[in-house]
Scaffold this motif. Structure first.
Motif, PDB file in Angstrom:
ATOM      1  N   GLY A   7      -3.550  -4.581   6.174  1.00  0.00           N
ATOM      2  CA  GLY A   7      -3.037  -5.611   5.267  1.00  0.00           C
ATOM      3  C   GLY A   7      -3.304  -5.276   3.810  1.00  0.00           C
ATOM      4  N   VAL A   8      -4.506  -4.732   3.519  1.00  0.00           N
ATOM      5  CA  VAL A   8      -4.839  -4.376   2.138  1.00  0.00           C
ATOM      6  C   VAL A   8      -3.915  -3.262   1.633  1.00  0.00           C
ATOM      7  CG1 VAL A   8      -6.611  -3.390   0.651  1.00  0.00           C
ATOM      8  CG2 VAL A   8      -7.226  -5.142   2.319  1.00  0.00           C
ATOM      9  N   VAL A   9      -3.666  -2.270   2.474  1.00  0.00           N
ATOM     10  CA  VAL A   9      -2.797  -1.157   2.077  1.00  0.00           C
ATOM     11  C   VAL A   9      -1.382  -1.657   1.773  1.00  0.00           C
ATOM     12  CG1 VAL A   9      -1.661   0.939   2.896  1.00  0.00           C
ATOM     13  CG2 VAL A   9      -4.108   0.627   3.245  1.00  0.00           C
ATOM     14  N   LEU A  10      -0.872  -2.556   2.607  1.00  0.00           N
ATOM     15  CA  LEU A  10       0.470  -3.081   2.365  1.00  0.00           C
ATOM     16  C   LEU A  10       0.525  -3.868   1.054  1.00  0.00           C
ATOM     17  CD1 LEU A  10       1.457  -4.229   5.968  1.00  0.00           C
ATOM     18  CD2 LEU A  10       2.237  -2.205   4.729  1.00  0.00           C
ATOM     19  N   LEU A  11      -0.514  -4.645   0.783  1.00  0.00           N
ATOM     20  CA  LEU A  11      -0.559  -5.370  -0.485  1.00  0.00           C
ATOM     21  C   LEU A  11      -0.651  -4.418  -1.677  1.00  0.00           C
ATOM     22  CD1 LEU A  11      -2.829  -8.497   0.115  1.00  0.00           C
ATOM     23  CD2 LEU A  11      -0.404  -8.446  -0.434  1.00  0.00           C
ATOM     24  N   LEU A  12      -1.455  -3.358  -1.529  1.00  0.00           N
ATOM     25  CA  LEU A  12      -1.573  -2.371  -2.604  1.00  0.00           C
ATOM     26  C   LEU A  12      -0.214  -1.730  -2.910  1.00  0.00           C
ATOM     27  CD1 LEU A  12      -4.922  -0.602  -1.648  1.00  0.00           C
ATOM     28  CD2 LEU A  12      -4.528  -2.056  -3.634  1.00  0.00           C
ATOM     29  N   LEU A  13       0.495  -1.349  -1.865  1.00  0.00           N
ATOM     30  CA  LEU A  13       1.802  -0.713  -2.065  1.00  0.00           C
ATOM     31  C   LEU A  13       2.792  -1.673  -2.718  1.00  0.00           C
ATOM     32  CD1 LEU A  13       2.190   1.248   1.305  1.00  0.00           C
ATOM     33  CD2 LEU A  13       1.734   2.193  -0.961  1.00  0.00           C
ATOM     34  N   ALA A  14       2.819  -2.920  -2.213  1.00  0.00           N
ATOM     35  CA  ALA A  14       3.759  -3.891  -2.772  1.00  0.00           C
ATOM     36  C   ALA A  14       3.434  -4.178  -4.232  1.00  0.00           C
ATOM     37  CB  ALA A  14       3.721  -5.185  -1.952  1.00  0.00           C
ATOM     38  N   GLY A  15       2.148  -4.420  -4.533  1.00  0.00           N
ATOM     39  CA  GLY A  15       1.772  -4.728  -5.907  1.00  0.00           C
ATOM     40  C   GLY A  15       2.032  -3.576  -6.854  1.00  0.00           C
ATOM     41  N   TYR A  16       1.711  -2.347  -6.434  1.00  0.00           N
ATOM     42  CA  TYR A  16       1.906  -1.192  -7.308  1.00  0.00           C
ATOM     43  C   TYR A  16       3.397  -0.948  -7.569  1.00  0.00           C
ATOM     44  CZ  TYR A  16       1.578   3.463  -9.288  1.00  0.00           C
ATOM     45  OH  TYR A  16       1.687   4.532 -10.122  1.00  0.00           O
ATOM     46  N   CYS A  17       4.204  -0.980  -6.511  1.00  0.00           N
ATOM     47  CA  CYS A  17       5.634  -0.690  -6.680  1.00  0.00           C
ATOM     48  C   CYS A  17       6.311  -1.727  -7.565  1.00  0.00           C
ATOM     49  CB  CYS A  17       6.311  -0.635  -5.309  1.00  0.00           C
ATOM     50  SG  CYS A  17       5.820   0.782  -4.302  1.00  0.00           S
ATOM     51  N   VAL A  18       6.061  -3.008  -7.299  1.00  0.00           N
ATOM     52  CA  VAL A  18       6.699  -4.050  -8.094  1.00  0.00           C
ATOM     53  C   VAL A  18       6.203  -3.997  -9.543  1.00  0.00           C
ATOM     54  CG1 VAL A  18       6.934  -6.543  -8.391  1.00  0.00           C
ATOM     55  CG2 VAL A  18       7.152  -5.536  -6.121  1.00  0.00           C
ATOM     56  N   GLY A  19       4.897  -3.792  -9.732  1.00  0.00           N
ATOM     57  CA  GLY A  19       4.372  -3.714 -11.089  1.00  0.00           C
ATOM     58  C   GLY A  19       4.943  -2.544 -11.862  1.00  0.00           C
ATOM     59  N   TYR A  20       5.032  -1.375 -11.209  1.00  0.00           N
ATOM     60  CA  TYR A  20       5.573  -0.196 -11.882  1.00  0.00           C
ATOM     61  C   TYR A  20       7.041  -0.398 -12.253  1.00  0.00           C
ATOM     62  CZ  TYR A  20       7.114   4.598 -12.651  1.00  0.00           C
ATOM     63  OH  TYR A  20       7.666   5.734 -13.188  1.00  0.00           O
ATOM     64  N   LEU A  21       7.844  -0.877 -11.300  1.00  0.00           N
ATOM     65  CA  LEU A  21       9.262  -1.043 -11.561  1.00  0.00           C
ATOM     66  C   LEU A  21       9.521  -2.153 -12.585  1.00  0.00           C
ATOM     67  CD1 LEU A  21      10.700  -0.616  -7.961  1.00  0.00           C
ATOM     68  CD2 LEU A  21      10.779   1.022  -9.839  1.00  0.00           C
ATOM     69  N   ALA A  22       8.702  -3.210 -12.532  1.00  0.00           N
ATOM     70  CA  ALA A  22       8.871  -4.290 -13.511  1.00  0.00           C
ATOM     71  C   ALA A  22       8.583  -3.781 -14.916  1.00  0.00           C
ATOM     72  CB  ALA A  22       7.951  -5.458 -13.165  1.00  0.00           C
ATOM     73  N   ASN A  23       7.528  -2.993 -15.073  1.00  0.00           N
ATOM     74  CA  ASN A  23       7.206  -2.441 -16.389  1.00  0.00           C
ATOM     75  C   ASN A  23       8.289  -1.472 -16.866  1.00  0.00           C
ATOM     76  OD1 ASN A  23       5.154  -1.869 -18.597  1.00  0.00           O
ATOM     77  ND2 ASN A  23       5.434   0.178 -17.753  1.00  0.00           N
ATOM     78  N   TYR A  24       8.781  -0.648 -15.955  1.00  0.00           N
ATOM     79  CA  TYR A  24       9.834   0.311 -16.302  1.00  0.00           C
ATOM     80  C   TYR A  24      11.114  -0.420 -16.700  1.00  0.00           C
ATOM     81  CZ  TYR A  24      12.897   4.378 -15.870  1.00  0.00           C
ATOM     82  OH  TYR A  24      13.807   5.375 -16.115  1.00  0.00           O
ATOM     83  N   ALA A  25      11.464  -1.476 -15.937  1.00  0.00           N
ATOM     84  CA  ALA A  25      12.675  -2.236 -16.252  1.00  0.00           C
ATOM     85  C   ALA A  25      12.536  -2.963 -17.581  1.00  0.00           C
ATOM     86  CB  ALA A  25      12.967  -3.231 -15.131  1.00  0.00           C
ATOM     87  N   ALA A  26      11.324  -3.468 -17.884  1.00  0.00           N
ATOM     88  CA  ALA A  26      11.113  -4.151 -19.158  1.00  0.00           C
ATOM     89  C   ALA A  26      11.329  -3.193 -20.327  1.00  0.00           C
ATOM     90  CB  ALA A  26       9.699  -4.740 -19.209  1.00  0.00           C
ATOM     91  N   ALA A  27      10.798  -1.963 -20.202  1.00  0.00           N
ATOM     92  CA  ALA A  27      10.987  -0.975 -21.266  1.00  0.00           C
ATOM     93  C   ALA A  27      12.468  -0.620 -21.418  1.00  0.00           C
ATOM     94  CB  ALA A  27      10.165   0.275 -20.969  1.00  0.00           C
ATOM     95  N   ALA A  28      13.167  -0.451 -20.283  1.00  0.00           N
ATOM     96  CA  ALA A  28      14.591  -0.128 -20.346  1.00  0.00           C
ATOM     97  C   ALA A  28      15.392  -1.263 -20.976  1.00  0.00           C
ATOM     98  CB  ALA A  28      15.115   0.167 -18.944  1.00  0.00           C
ATOM     99  N   GLU A  29      15.021  -2.505 -20.640  1.00  0.00           N
ATOM    100  CA  GLU A  29      15.738  -3.644 -21.201  1.00  0.00           C
ATOM    101  C   GLU A  29      15.505  -3.753 -22.705  1.00  0.00           C
ATOM    102  OE1 GLU A  29      16.592  -8.286 -20.040  1.00  0.00           O
ATOM    103  OE2 GLU A  29      14.732  -7.341 -19.406  1.00  0.00           O
ATOM    104  N   ARG A  30      14.280  -3.453 -23.144  1.00  0.00           N
ATOM    105  CA  ARG A  30      14.017  -3.490 -24.585  1.00  0.00           C
ATOM    106  C   ARG A  30      14.856  -2.451 -25.316  1.00  0.00           C
ATOM    107  NH1 ARG A  30       8.651  -4.405 -22.858  1.00  0.00           N
ATOM    108  NH2 ARG A  30       8.158  -2.186 -23.023  1.00  0.00           N
ATOM    109  N   ARG A  31      14.928  -1.241 -24.732  1.00  0.00           N
ATOM    110  CA  ARG A  31      15.738  -0.197 -25.377  1.00  0.00           C
ATOM    111  C   ARG A  31      17.215  -0.593 -25.393  1.00  0.00           C
ATOM    112  NH1 ARG A  31      12.375   3.219 -22.037  1.00  0.00           N
ATOM    113  NH2 ARG A  31      10.718   4.171 -23.279  1.00  0.00           N
ATOM    114  N   PHE A  32      17.669  -1.210 -24.308  1.00  0.00           N
ATOM    115  CA  PHE A  32      19.063  -1.641 -24.251  1.00  0.00           C
ATOM    116  C   PHE A  32      19.338  -2.694 -25.315  1.00  0.00           C
ATOM    117  CE2 PHE A  32      22.266  -4.610 -22.565  1.00  0.00           C
ATOM    118  CZ  PHE A  32      23.342  -3.746 -22.474  1.00  0.00           C
ATOM    119  N   ALA A  33      18.415  -3.647 -25.463  1.00  0.00           N
ATOM    120  CA  ALA A  33      18.592  -4.689 -26.481  1.00  0.00           C
ATOM    121  C   ALA A  33      18.606  -4.081 -27.877  1.00  0.00           C
ATOM    122  CB  ALA A  33      17.481  -5.726 -26.361  1.00  0.00           C
ATOM    123  N   GLU A  34      17.734  -3.091 -28.122  1.00  0.00           N
ATOM    124  CA  GLU A  34      17.723  -2.428 -29.425  1.00  0.00           C
ATOM    125  C   GLU A  34      19.031  -1.685 -29.679  1.00  0.00           C
ATOM    126  OE1 GLU A  34      14.300   0.017 -29.191  1.00  0.00           O
ATOM    127  OE2 GLU A  34      12.863  -1.636 -29.391  1.00  0.00           O
TER     128      GLU A  34
END
Length: 430
Positions: free
Chosen positions: A180-207
């Motif tokens: 269960g811990v491993v599954l939570l680690l994977l879910a949290g890391y993947c969503v956090g990484y992609l959310a941060n990457y998408a936020a940076a891409a959206e900022r560049r798009f807005a600029e």
């Protein structure tokens, strides 16, 4: 055990939320700026609701293993209530703060720890803790709001509390806990990484969108200035030089101001755009101020404009207009932009060709597009002269003609040869 945690990442992740001001106005501004985040928060809300249903099913399946059934149902009621409250709170962009996230994690850990008080030891041999997959919603929220590091910490803390619960009930640690811990680690890391990457891409798009808007506004203002101020300054410079005396000094000063103004609107690509203004009236042989007033009235009264009617006003002793007998209907803005481009082309003939030069204006309605051609029998344009003029800040062709037609989605083709005149063909789609 969090066997369904990976399902929460099935939804496409959206950018992490940036701090936002409070108030109803902040909601509108943030929703417009961060539209990609809304689907992610809806997916987390659906995941929480489905997890509550799954927890109810498991508890109903193992009722005989509950030490305090009323307390267990109370925990599930608290989970359902917090699911509804968190869904409403996270729906407001300005409320997606670390304080709300801290409350979210506190409720999740509290419901997880309450398992030790309401179940028999045999319950955890048959089923996961009371929170089951519901705990994963708090981890995913942490990944979006605070990033993957906090999400990883919450996942590890879940393992610690789960082990403490099982130890308190006198159970051995099974393989379900690390899984269960491993599954939570994977879910949290993947969503956090992609959310941060998408936020940076959206900022560049807005600029990029903002830069494009500023560039378009600067070019629009540049065309307007070219059609009015620059041409007046150039005329003053020529007439002053011809008149001599004090007028020559005035012409020299006008020439200096023309050069400075061309450099200002033609070189400062990074400058912020000035507030939008109505296009200035351009001087010309057909009376621009009167046409500008008529254009305004026409646009207010109708959704279409007759391009033929506009262009036939250029007809004169040196300009021959050939157009269809029927109206060529276009959107008012498109028709007036084409008219302005044609006026600039005819103005170039008047300024740069001998007095006897003739010009022909041909209008063709081709159904899906309109083609307007301006021809003259002047001396033609020297090779590379257009590039040199653009480099000098002279934007008659680059901005007033090409720029206007490009903004309408059309193309401009210029054909010229020494001693054989010039042909400017403008094609604009409907």
């Amino acid at each position: 055990m969090i066997s369904e945690a990976p399902d929460a990442t099935g939804a496409a992740p959206a950018p992490a939320e940036r701090p936002a001001p409070s108030g109803a106005a902040a909601d509108t501004a943030d929703d417009a700026r961060m539209g990609f985040s809304a689907p992610l928060w809806r997916a987390i809300a659906v995941f929480r609701a489905a997890s509550v249903g799954y927890a109810v099913f498991l508890m109903a399946q193992h009722l005989d293993l509950l030490a305090r059934p009323w307390a267990a149902w109370s925990v599930l009621a608290a989970m359902a209530a917090w699911t509804a409250a968190s869904t409403a709170l996270y729906a407001r962009p300005h409320r997606r703060t670390r304080a709300l996230l801290a409350a979210d994690l506190a409720v999740a850990f509290g419901c997880l720890a309450a398992t030790v008080l309401v179940v028999e030891p045999g319950y955890l041999r048959m089923a996961p803790p009371l929170t089951t997959t519901w705990f994963g919603g708090a981890v995913l929220a942490a990944a979006v709001v605070a990033g993957r590091r906090l999400a990883l910490g919450a996942a590890l803390a879940h393992g610690v509390v789960d082990i403490a619960v099982r130890t308190a009930l006198g159970l051995t640690i099974s393989a379900a806990v690390p899984r269960g811990v491993v599954l939570l680690l994977l879910a949290g890391y993947c969503v956090g990484y992609l959310a941060n990457y998408a936020a940076a891409a959206e900022r560049r798009f807005a600029e990029a969108v903002e830069l494009e808007a500023r560039t378009r506004e600067r070019e629009r203002l540049g065309r307007s200035i070219h059609d009015s101020v620059l041409q007046v300054l150039a005329m003053v410079q020529r007439r002053g030089a011809e008149a001599g005396g004090e007028a020559a000094e005035l012409g020299r000063l006008a020439g200096e101001q023309e050069v400075k103004l061309r450099a200002l609107i033609g070189v400062r690509h990074g400058a912020g755009a000035a507030p939008a203004a109505a296009p200035a009236a351009a001087p010309g042989p057909t009376g621009a101020r009167g046409r500008a007033a008529e254009s305004t009235a026409w646009e207010a009264a109708s959704l279409t404009a007759d391009l033929t009617d506009l262009l036939e006003r250029h007809s004169g002793a040196r300009v021959t207009v050939s157009a269809p007998a029927t109206a060529v209907a276009l959107a008012p803005h498109a028709a007036h932009e084409i008219d302005a481009a044609v006026r600039e082309a005819l103005g170039n003939v008047e300024r740069h060709c001998p007095p006897q030069t003739g010009a022909w204006l041909l209008v063709e309605d081709e159904g899906e597009r309109v083609t307007v051609t301006v021809r003259d029998d002047g001396p033609g344009i020297a090779p590379r002269r257009l590039d040199e003029a653009a480099a000098e800040g002279r934007m008659g062709v680059a901005q007033s003609i090409r720029g206007r037609i490009a903004d309408l989605g059309g193309t401009v083709e210029i054909t010229t040869a020494g001693g054989q005149g010039t042909e400017i063909e403008m094609r604009v789609p409907r």
